[in-house]
Design a protein around this motif. Sequence first.
Motif, PDB file in Angstrom:
ATOM      1  N   TYR A  95       0.802  -1.219   0.000  1.00  0.00           N
ATOM      2  CA  TYR A  95       0.000   0.000   0.000  1.00  0.00           C
ATOM      3  C   TYR A  95       0.842   1.280   0.000  1.00  0.00           C
ATOM      4  CZ  TYR A  95       1.230  -0.038   4.933  1.00  0.00           C
ATOM      5  OH  TYR A  95       1.928  -0.064   6.115  1.00  0.00           O
ATOM      6  N   LYS A  96       2.154   1.151  -0.040  1.00  0.00           N
ATOM      7  CA  LYS A  96       3.003   2.331   0.104  1.00  0.00           C
ATOM      8  C   LYS A  96       4.100   2.321  -0.953  1.00  0.00           C
ATOM      9  CE  LYS A  96       4.838   4.965   4.011  1.00  0.00           C
ATOM     10  NZ  LYS A  96       5.252   4.899   5.427  1.00  0.00           N
ATOM     11  N   SER A  97       4.165   3.397  -1.746  1.00  0.00           N
ATOM     12  CA  SER A  97       5.181   3.446  -2.796  1.00  0.00           C
ATOM     13  C   SER A  97       5.660   4.871  -3.010  1.00  0.00           C
ATOM     14  CB  SER A  97       4.640   2.863  -4.103  1.00  0.00           C
ATOM     15  OG  SER A  97       3.534   3.616  -4.566  1.00  0.00           O
ATOM     16  N   CYS A  98       6.767   5.010  -3.740  1.00  0.00           N
ATOM     17  CA  CYS A  98       7.376   6.313  -4.008  1.00  0.00           C
ATOM     18  C   CYS A  98       7.737   6.392  -5.479  1.00  0.00           C
ATOM     19  CB  CYS A  98       8.624   6.479  -3.143  1.00  0.00           C
ATOM     20  SG  CYS A  98       9.595   7.966  -3.479  1.00  0.00           S
ATOM     21  N   LYS A  99       7.340   7.450  -6.138  1.00  0.00           N
ATOM     22  CA  LYS A  99       7.679   7.650  -7.545  1.00  0.00           C
ATOM     23  C   LYS A  99       9.152   8.049  -7.665  1.00  0.00           C
ATOM     24  CE  LYS A  99       6.053  10.291 -11.588  1.00  0.00           C
ATOM     25  NZ  LYS A  99       7.140  11.262 -11.774  1.00  0.00           N
ATOM     26  N   VAL A 100       9.821   7.482  -8.651  1.00  0.00           N
ATOM     27  CA  VAL A 100      11.235   7.765  -8.875  1.00  0.00           C
ATOM     28  C   VAL A 100      11.405   8.267 -10.307  1.00  0.00           C
ATOM     29  CG1 VAL A 100      13.582   6.848  -8.841  1.00  0.00           C
ATOM     30  CG2 VAL A 100      11.855   5.914  -7.277  1.00  0.00           C
ATOM     31  N   ASP A 101      11.934   9.462 -10.457  1.00  0.00           N
ATOM     32  CA  ASP A 101      12.195  10.036 -11.780  1.00  0.00           C
ATOM     33  C   ASP A 101      13.680   9.919 -12.090  1.00  0.00           C
ATOM     34  OD1 ASP A 101       9.589  10.818 -12.456  1.00  0.00           O
ATOM     35  OD2 ASP A 101       9.757  12.645 -11.256  1.00  0.00           O
ATOM     36  N   ILE A 102      13.978   9.306 -13.222  1.00  0.00           N
ATOM     37  CA  ILE A 102      15.358   9.158 -13.663  1.00  0.00           C
ATOM     38  C   ILE A 102      15.619  10.153 -14.783  1.00  0.00           C
ATOM     39  CG2 ILE A 102      17.093   7.585 -14.579  1.00  0.00           C
ATOM     40  CD1 ILE A 102      16.081   6.815 -11.797  1.00  0.00           C
ATOM     41  N   LEU A 103      16.683  10.925 -14.636  1.00  0.00           N
ATOM     42  CA  LEU A 103      17.038  11.962 -15.608  1.00  0.00           C
ATOM     43  C   LEU A 103      18.486  11.772 -16.053  1.00  0.00           C
ATOM     44  CD1 LEU A 103      15.547  14.819 -13.430  1.00  0.00           C
ATOM     45  CD2 LEU A 103      14.487  13.936 -15.510  1.00  0.00           C
ATOM     46  N   ILE A 104      18.821  12.358 -17.193  1.00  0.00           N
ATOM     47  CA  ILE A 104      20.197  12.347 -17.673  1.00  0.00           C
ATOM     48  C   ILE A 104      20.551  13.757 -18.149  1.00  0.00           C
ATOM     49  CG2 ILE A 104      20.258   9.896 -18.313  1.00  0.00           C
ATOM     50  CD1 ILE A 104      19.667  10.692 -21.183  1.00  0.00           C
ATOM     51  N   PRO A 105      21.833  14.079 -18.252  1.00  0.00           N
ATOM     52  CA  PRO A 105      22.226  15.412 -18.728  1.00  0.00           C
ATOM     53  C   PRO A 105      21.600  15.732 -20.080  1.00  0.00           C
ATOM     54  CG  PRO A 105      24.125  14.271 -17.829  1.00  0.00           C
ATOM     55  CD  PRO A 105      23.006  13.260 -17.882  1.00  0.00           C
ATOM     56  N   GLY A 106      21.200  16.988 -20.223  1.00  0.00           N
ATOM     57  CA  GLY A 106      20.559  17.435 -21.460  1.00  0.00           C
ATOM     58  C   GLY A 106      19.057  17.563 -21.316  1.00  0.00           C
ATOM     59  N   PRO A 111      22.874  20.067 -16.594  1.00  0.00           N
ATOM     60  CA  PRO A 111      24.276  20.004 -17.029  1.00  0.00           C
ATOM     61  C   PRO A 111      24.935  18.678 -16.654  1.00  0.00           C
ATOM     62  CG  PRO A 111      24.103  21.297 -15.026  1.00  0.00           C
ATOM     63  CD  PRO A 111      22.696  20.945 -15.431  1.00  0.00           C
ATOM     64  N   ASP A 112      25.969  18.343 -17.385  1.00  0.00           N
ATOM     65  CA  ASP A 112      26.776  17.164 -17.057  1.00  0.00           C
ATOM     66  C   ASP A 112      27.705  17.562 -15.910  1.00  0.00           C
ATOM     67  OD1 ASP A 112      28.207  14.848 -16.972  1.00  0.00           O
ATOM     68  OD2 ASP A 112      28.777  14.841 -19.076  1.00  0.00           O
ATOM     69  N   ILE A 113      27.548  16.902 -14.773  1.00  0.00           N
ATOM     70  CA  ILE A 113      28.325  17.266 -13.585  1.00  0.00           C
ATOM     71  C   ILE A 113      29.393  16.211 -13.330  1.00  0.00           C
ATOM     72  CG2 ILE A 113      28.212  17.813 -11.122  1.00  0.00           C
ATOM     73  CD1 ILE A 113      25.272  18.524 -11.516  1.00  0.00           C
ATOM     74  N   PRO A 114      30.669  16.599 -13.367  1.00  0.00           N
ATOM     75  CA  PRO A 114      31.739  15.634 -13.083  1.00  0.00           C
ATOM     76  C   PRO A 114      31.574  15.039 -11.682  1.00  0.00           C
ATOM     77  CG  PRO A 114      32.630  17.668 -14.011  1.00  0.00           C
ATOM     78  CD  PRO A 114      31.195  17.938 -13.676  1.00  0.00           C
ATOM     79  N   SER A 115      31.880  13.761 -11.551  1.00  0.00           N
ATOM     80  CA  SER A 115      31.687  13.079 -10.270  1.00  0.00           C
ATOM     81  C   SER A 115      32.473  13.751  -9.150  1.00  0.00           C
ATOM     82  CB  SER A 115      32.077  11.603 -10.384  1.00  0.00           C
ATOM     83  OG  SER A 115      33.418  11.472 -10.813  1.00  0.00           O
ATOM     84  N   TRP A 181      32.349  26.462 -14.356  1.00  0.00           N
ATOM     85  CA  TRP A 181      32.499  25.255 -15.183  1.00  0.00           C
ATOM     86  C   TRP A 181      31.177  24.879 -15.851  1.00  0.00           C
ATOM     87  CZ3 TRP A 181      29.279  21.358 -13.505  1.00  0.00           C
ATOM     88  CH2 TRP A 181      28.814  21.470 -12.194  1.00  0.00           C
ATOM     89  N   LEU A 182      30.074  25.469 -15.379  1.00  0.00           N
ATOM     90  CA  LEU A 182      28.773  25.206 -15.991  1.00  0.00           C
ATOM     91  C   LEU A 182      28.714  25.852 -17.375  1.00  0.00           C
ATOM     92  CD1 LEU A 182      26.500  25.872 -12.880  1.00  0.00           C
ATOM     93  CD2 LEU A 182      26.767  23.666 -14.050  1.00  0.00           C
ATOM     94  N   PRO A 183      27.889  25.335 -18.280  1.00  0.00           N
ATOM     95  CA  PRO A 183      27.772  25.945 -19.612  1.00  0.00           C
ATOM     96  C   PRO A 183      27.392  27.415 -19.514  1.00  0.00           C
ATOM     97  CG  PRO A 183      26.685  23.809 -19.565  1.00  0.00           C
ATOM     98  CD  PRO A 183      27.061  24.120 -18.143  1.00  0.00           C
ATOM     99  N   MET A 184      28.051  28.259 -20.299  1.00  0.00           N
ATOM    100  CA  MET A 184      27.789  29.686 -20.248  1.00  0.00           C
ATOM    101  C   MET A 184      26.326  29.986 -20.595  1.00  0.00           C
ATOM    102  SD  MET A 184      28.850  32.594 -19.429  1.00  0.00           S
ATOM    103  CE  MET A 184      30.557  32.081 -19.134  1.00  0.00           C
TER     104      MET A 184
END
Length: 226
Positions: A95-106, A111-115, A181-184
Amino acid sequence: MTLALNEIYQVARDAVTIFTAQGLSSCLCGGTGCALYGMKNRSPNDVDIVVMTYAHDTEELKRILVLHSPRSFQLRPSRKRGATYKILYYTFHSYKSCKVDILIPGIMNIPDIPSRRIPIIDGLPAMTFMPLLLLKLQAWDDHRKSERIDYRMKQHTDARDIQELLKIARERHEHKRDALWLPMSFLVAAEGRVASFISLFPSSGYVSKGDKKQISTAELWQYIGF
C-alpha cells in the motif's frame, strides 16, 4: 500517502547503490536534493535522480533498477494517452510506494556534472548546489509561463523553495564564481530569470544573524554573484 524523509532517503540510497555498482555516477536533485542541503519548508514526495551517462537513455536506466531489485523497483504504465514510457516506483509495502524520476544530462537543460564535483551529504550524492538552485529557478520560470493550470500552480511552491535555497546559499557562502564550469548558456539564461524573480519577490523575509538586518531578495542574489 506521505513518506517520511528517512523513507525518501532509503529509496535514493537503494537506487544510487545499484547505479554505482554498474559504474554509473549519479546525484539527487529536486526536493530530495534540496532536503539534503537542509531545506525544511516541505518534505519531498518523490525522488529525482540524475545519472551522468550518455550510454543509456532513461528507460534503460529504469530497467537497470528493476532488474537488480525487482521487489523494490517496479514499472507501471503511464496514464497519459499514447505514452510509450513507463513510470518507475519504489514499493515499500503493498500500500506504500514512491515515484522515482530518472534523468540524464541534457534533459531540461540539466548540465553534465563531473563526479568529483558531486558532494556526498548524509551518505548520498547531492547535485552541486549552484545547478540545483538554477534548475529550481528554471522550473519556476517554466511553470509560471505554462498554459497548463496544474503546472502554473507549481510556481508558488517553486518560489518558496528558491527563497529558502537563497538563504541556505548565503549561509554556505555559495558563489557563481565557483560554478563557472557550468555551460555559459545555462548561466546567461539564469541571469534573466533572476531579474524576473527579483521583480516579483523583492522581499526575502531573511534577517541576517549578525546585525539583524533584513536582506532583500536582490541582495541575496547579489551575494552569490548574480
